[in-house]
Design an enzyme around this catalytic site. Structure first.
Site, PDB file in Angstrom:
ATOM      1  N   HIS A 132      23.159  18.849 -27.999  1.00  0.00           N
ATOM      2  CA  HIS A 132      22.053  19.405 -27.207  1.00  0.00           C
ATOM      3  C   HIS A 132      20.967  19.855 -28.176  1.00  0.00           C
ATOM      4  CE1 HIS A 132      19.761  21.961 -24.469  1.00  0.00           C
ATOM      5  NE2 HIS A 132      19.703  22.814 -25.475  1.00  0.00           N
ATOM      6  N   GLU A 171      16.692  29.797 -25.456  1.00  0.00           N
ATOM      7  CA  GLU A 171      18.037  29.318 -25.811  1.00  0.00           C
ATOM      8  C   GLU A 171      18.553  29.977 -27.090  1.00  0.00           C
ATOM      9  OE1 GLU A 171      17.851  25.029 -25.799  1.00  0.00           O
ATOM     10  OE2 GLU A 171      17.639  24.958 -23.620  1.00  0.00           O
ATOM     11  N   LYS A 187      28.376  19.272 -29.061  1.00  0.00           N
ATOM     12  CA  LYS A 187      29.143  19.376 -27.816  1.00  0.00           C
ATOM     13  C   LYS A 187      30.631  19.087 -28.061  1.00  0.00           C
ATOM     14  CE  LYS A 187      25.197  18.216 -24.825  1.00  0.00           C
ATOM     15  NZ  LYS A 187      24.733  17.369 -23.690  1.00  0.00           N
ATOM     16  N   ASN A 197      27.544  13.284 -24.718  1.00  0.00           N
ATOM     17  CA  ASN A 197      26.490  12.737 -25.587  1.00  0.00           C
ATOM     18  C   ASN A 197      26.245  13.553 -26.870  1.00  0.00           C
ATOM     19  OD1 ASN A 197      25.129  14.832 -24.438  1.00  0.00           O
ATOM     20  ND2 ASN A 197      23.457  13.613 -23.588  1.00  0.00           N
ATOM     21  N   TYR A 237      22.693  25.984 -18.550  1.00  0.00           N
ATOM     22  CA  TYR A 237      22.141  24.773 -17.938  1.00  0.00           C
ATOM     23  C   TYR A 237      21.565  25.049 -16.545  1.00  0.00           C
ATOM     24  CZ  TYR A 237      23.624  21.481 -21.582  1.00  0.00           C
ATOM     25  OH  TYR A 237      23.746  20.772 -22.749  1.00  0.00           O
TER      26      TYR A 237
END
Ligand code: IDP
Length: 141
Positions: free
Chosen positions: A117, A128, A11, A114, A51
């Site tokens: 993913h 995905e 990320k 965080n 998402y």
């Protein structure tokens, strides 16, 4: 255990921290192969689509804004039990709760920022991977 493929995203927070290589080392040291990879700066539309399952959650807008705040590194990881293995390497969603030695414990600052993913099941992994690497852009190694 079966050979699986899973989608991983480093990320914007972790890309900004310059720890792509350190995170790739975690994958490779655990026996996962990187079989596709590309850097991208996601559009709002892409992040909202990706998402989409979270669209009714209170954190959705913040999550999308965070994911488009800078470039991300997207990869497909392949190996035995790759989906669960990657989730183990990542650690819990909230880095404060993540086990010592996991990517989120070591590189993430908060539940919003965080670091990584990872797909959570075979069905989501397939969707995905196809979302970011359509067609023949994933290699057998
Ligand atoms: P995961 O990334 O560990 O699979 P999910 O529950 O699928 O966690 O949530 C997707 C992402 O949404 C998380 O990685 C995190 O960035 C964000 N998120 C999840 N729960 C919260 C929350 O309670 N507050 C803020 N952000 C959250």
């Amino acid at each position: 255990m079966a050979i699986e493929r899973t989608l991983s995203i480093i990320k914007p927070d972790a890309v900004a921290k310059n720890v792509i290589g350190k995170i790739y080392d975690r994958f490779e040291s655990a026996g996962l192969k990187i079989v596709a990879s590309r850097m991208a700066h996601l559009s709002q539309n892409e992040a909202e689509q990706f998402y989409g399952v979270h669209k009714d959650r209170p954190f959705f807008k913040d999550l999308v804004n965070f994911m488009i705040s800078g470039p991300v590194m997207i990869q497909v990881l392949q190996g035995e039990g790759a989906i669960a293995k990657n989730r183990d390497l990542m650690g819990a969603t909230d880095p404060k709760k993540a086990e010592k030695g996991t990517i989120r414990a070591d590189f993430a600052d908060s539940i919003d920022a965080n670091a990584v993913h990872g797909s959570d099941a075979p069905e989501t992994a397939a969707v995905e991977v196809a979302f970011f690497f359509p067609g023949m852009n994933v290699f057998n190694r």
